[in-house]
Design a protein around this motif. Structure first.
Motif, PDB file in Angstrom:
ATOM      1  N   THR A 106       0.857  -1.184   0.000  1.00 55.24           N
ATOM      2  CA  THR A 106       0.000   0.000   0.000  1.00 55.24           C
ATOM      3  C   THR A 106       0.898   1.241   0.000  1.00 55.24           C
ATOM      4  O   THR A 106       2.063   1.178   0.398  1.00 55.24           O
ATOM      5  N   CYS A 111      -4.516   2.370  -5.116  1.00 59.59           N
ATOM      6  CA  CYS A 111      -4.552   3.131  -3.856  1.00 59.59           C
ATOM      7  C   CYS A 111      -3.783   4.444  -3.983  1.00 59.59           C
ATOM      8  O   CYS A 111      -4.179   5.460  -3.390  1.00 59.59           O
ATOM      9  N   PHE A 162      -2.287  -3.477  -5.079  1.00 56.25           N
ATOM     10  CA  PHE A 162      -2.749  -2.399  -4.189  1.00 56.25           C
ATOM     11  C   PHE A 162      -2.156  -1.052  -4.582  1.00 56.25           C
ATOM     12  O   PHE A 162      -2.820  -0.025  -4.521  1.00 56.25           O
ATOM     13  N   PRO A 203      -3.333   2.712   6.432  1.00 53.22           N
ATOM     14  CA  PRO A 203      -4.655   3.021   5.890  1.00 53.22           C
ATOM     15  C   PRO A 203      -5.719   3.026   6.985  1.00 53.22           C
ATOM     16  O   PRO A 203      -5.698   2.199   7.904  1.00 53.22           O
ATOM     17  N   MET A 236      -8.985  -2.084   0.068  1.00 53.16           N
ATOM     18  CA  MET A 236      -8.054  -3.201  -0.128  1.00 53.16           C
ATOM     19  C   MET A 236      -8.799  -4.528  -0.249  1.00 53.16           C
ATOM     20  O   MET A 236      -8.502  -5.348  -1.132  1.00 53.16           O
ATOM     21  N   GLY A 286      -9.627   2.710   3.763  1.00 53.26           N
ATOM     22  CA  GLY A 286      -8.581   2.131   2.930  1.00 53.26           C
ATOM     23  C   GLY A 286      -8.561   0.619   2.995  1.00 53.26           C
ATOM     24  O   GLY A 286      -8.358  -0.059   1.980  1.00 53.26           O
TER      25      GLY A 286
END
Length: 453
Positions: A150, A196, A192, A216, A224, A220
Motif C-alpha cells: 500500500t 490506492c 494495491f 490506511p 483493499m 482504505g
C-alpha cells in the motif's frame, strides 16, 4: 454518490486487469496473510472473512493474520518457522515494503549521495529477502500470492514531516519488484499500489493514511478488501429476482427463492428467500463507496419488476417502508443490498461480530509481536520468565538509547506479561467469535410494492 472521474476509474480498472490470476477462496481453505503492521492491524482480512461468511455461508474458510508491526521481509525470515509456518496455510498472501524501503532516505526529491546509496541498498536487500521468503513458502508446496505494498501518503497536507518521494519513486519501485517476482515465479498478484495511489492523489484532503501517512484507515482497508475480491473474480452478486407484472409471473430468480407471488390492483407482494446476505452498510462502507464503486464490487442484490403501470411505488418489508421508486426504477432494477431489509439488518449484526473478531485477534497478535523482539534480543520464548527478563532488559536499552517509541514499546512489553498466561483462553475466545460469525444466515421475508395514489 460521487465517484472518480472516468479517466481515473479507467486507470484503476486497467491496473487491476493487469494482475496475475488469484483463485477464489475455496471451501475449507486456510489463507495466511503474512506482513507488517498494515497486516497486523489489517481490518482488510476481517472484511474478507465477513464477506466470505455472508456471501458463501458454510464455506468454513479461515483467514489468518500473520502480520507483525514493524516487520520487514528480512525480519519475517527470522519468524517464518515459528509464526506463519505453523498456521499451516493452504495459501500465503505476502505484503512487505513499507518498512523495507528506507523511508528516511526519501525526504527530498533529489537525494544526496548517502541517501541514494541507502535507497539502493534497502531496495536490493528487500528483493533478496522476498526471494528467500517466498522460497520458504514454496518449499512447503504452498501457493504464494504477492500483494504490492500500500502507498505512503506523500500527497496530502498533513502536519509534520512529509517524506516527499517515499511513495514515488520509493514504494513504487518496491511494488514493481513484487510484480516482477510474481511474473517470474508465476505467483498470484494483488495490485494495491497503483489503485490506492490513484485514490490518494485524487483525494488528498481525506488523509486516508492517517496522521502518520503510512497506515490506511478503515476506508482504505475496505478498498483493499474489495481489490482482493476483484482479483479473485468475485462479481458482487448476492441475488437477483426479475418479475413480470404484466404477465404475472417470475422471469428469473437467481440465488434466491420467490414464493407466494400475488398481484393486486395497486401492486404486488411475495415472499423473498435469498441464499446469501449482502455486505453491511458500515460507516466506512458508505465513505469508501464515494471513492470506488464498492457496491458494484461487493453488493448487487437486484429486484427487477417489468411491466408495472407508470407511477411511483412504495417498497416495503414487513410493513416497513424502505423507499419510494418509480416503475422505471423497478424496470432497471432496485438494489436491495443498499436498503434496510431484514437481510441488511442481519449483515449489520454480523459486522459487529467482525469488529469483535478483529479486536480479539489483534490482542492475540501482540504475543508474536513481542516474541519477535525477544528472539532478536537473544531470549528464549519457550521459557516464560526468561522472556519477561529479556523484555525488561530490552526496555532498559531503549531508555538508554532514548528511543522515540519507548512509551509504546514499554506498554507492549507490559501487555505481553499480562497476555501470555492467558494464551489458551484468548485463543478459545477467538475461536468462539469465529463460530459466532460463521453462524449468520439469511431468512425469508415479505416484499410488497404498493402504488402511490
Amino acid at each position: 454518490m460521487t465517484k472518480f472521474l472516468p479517466s481515473l476509474l479507467m486507470a484503476i480498472s486497467l491496473s487491476l486487469f493487469a494482475q496475475s490470476p488469484v483463485a477464489p477462496i475455496a471451501d475449507g481453505e486456510r489463507i495466511v496473510f503474512f506482513g507488517d503492521s498494515i497486516t497486523h492491524g489489517g481490518r482488510f482480512i476481517y472484511y474478507l472473512q465477513l464477506f466470505q461468511e455472508l456471501r458463501h455461508p458454510g464455506s468454513n474458510a479461515l483467514l489468518l493474520n500473520a502480520g507483525v508491526s514493524g516487520d520487514s521481509a528480512g525480519g519475517a525470515l527470522s519468524r517464518w518457522a515459528w509464526d506463519p509456518k505453523p498456521m499451516n496455510g493452504d495459501r500465503y498472501f505476502v505484503m512487505f515494503g513499507m518498512n523495507d524501503v528506507g523511508r528516511d532516505a526519501y525526504s527530498t526529491t533529489e537525494p544526496a549521495e548517502k541517501d541514494a546509496k541507502r535507497r539502493k541498498d534497502c531496495f536490493d536487500s528487500h528483493v533478496r529477502n522476498m526471494r528467500k521468503l517466498t522460497g520458504l513458502i514454496q518449499e512447503l508446496g504452498k501457493p504464494v500470492v504477492l500483494m504490492t505494498t500500500t502507498p505512503y501518503d506523500q500527497y496530502s497536507d498533513q502536519p509534520g514531516e512529509n517524506l516527499v518521494s517515499c511513495n514515488e519513486p520509493g514504494l513504487a519501485n518496491i511494488a514493481q519488484a513484487a510484480r516482477d517476482l510474481a511474473a517470474e515465479k508465476d505467483f498470484g498478484l494483488v495490485e494495491f499500489h497503483k489503485p490506492c495511489t490513484a485514490i490518494l492523489k485524487a483525494h488528498p484532503e481525506l488523509h486516508l493514511c492517517g496522521g502518520d501517512r503510512i497506515h490506511p484507515k478503515e476506508i482504505g482497508h475496505l478498498v483493499m478488501a474489495s481489490i482482493i475480491l476483484q482479483s479473485m473474480g468475485e462479481k458482487g452478486f448476492v441475488a437477483a429476482v426479475t418479475l413480470d407484472a404484466a404477465g404475472k409471473k417470475v422471469i428469473r430468480n437467481a440465488n434466491a427463492y420467490v414464493k407466494n407471488l400475488k398481484f393486486q390492483d395497486n401492486g404486488l407482494s411475495f415472499t423473498y428467500e435469498p441464499k446469501a446476505l449482502p455486505f453491511p452498510l458500515l460507516p466506512e462502507y458508505l465513505e469508501a463507496d464515494k471513492l470506488l464503486d464498492i457496491s458494484a464490487i461487493l453488493n448487487q442484490e437486484i429486484l427487477t419488476v417489468k411491466g408495472l403501470e407508470a407511477g411511483e411505488y412504495i417498497l416495503k418489508t414487513g410493513g416497513a417502508a424502505l423507499g419510494t421508486f418509480t416503475a422505471d426504477d423497478f424496470a432497471q432494477g432496485v438494489n436491495l443490498a443498499l436498503l434496510d431489509t431484514p437481510s441488511q439488518k442481519i449483515a449489520q449484526e454480523a459486522g459487529k461480530i467482525m469488529y469483535k473478531l478483529q479486536g480479539k485477534d489483534s490482542t492475540l497478535r501482540q504475543l508474536p509481536f513481542m516474541e519477535m523482539y525477544i528472539n532478536w534480543e537473544g531470549g528464549n520464548v519457550k521459557d516464560e520468565q526468561n522472556s519477561y527478563d529479556t523484555l525488561d532488559k530490552w526496555v532498559e536499552k531503549l531508555v538508554r538509547e532514548k528511543n522515540r517509541y519507548l512509551d509504546y514499546f514499554r506498554s507492549c512489553a507490559e501487555d505481553y506479561k499480562k497476555l501470555r498466561p492467558q494464551l489458551q483462553k484468548l485463543q478459545a475466545e477467538v475461536e468462539d467469535v469465529r463460530r459466532e460469525l460463521a453462524a449468520f444466515r439469511s431468512v425469508p421475508f415479505e416484499i410488497t410494492l404498493e402504488k402511490v395514489n
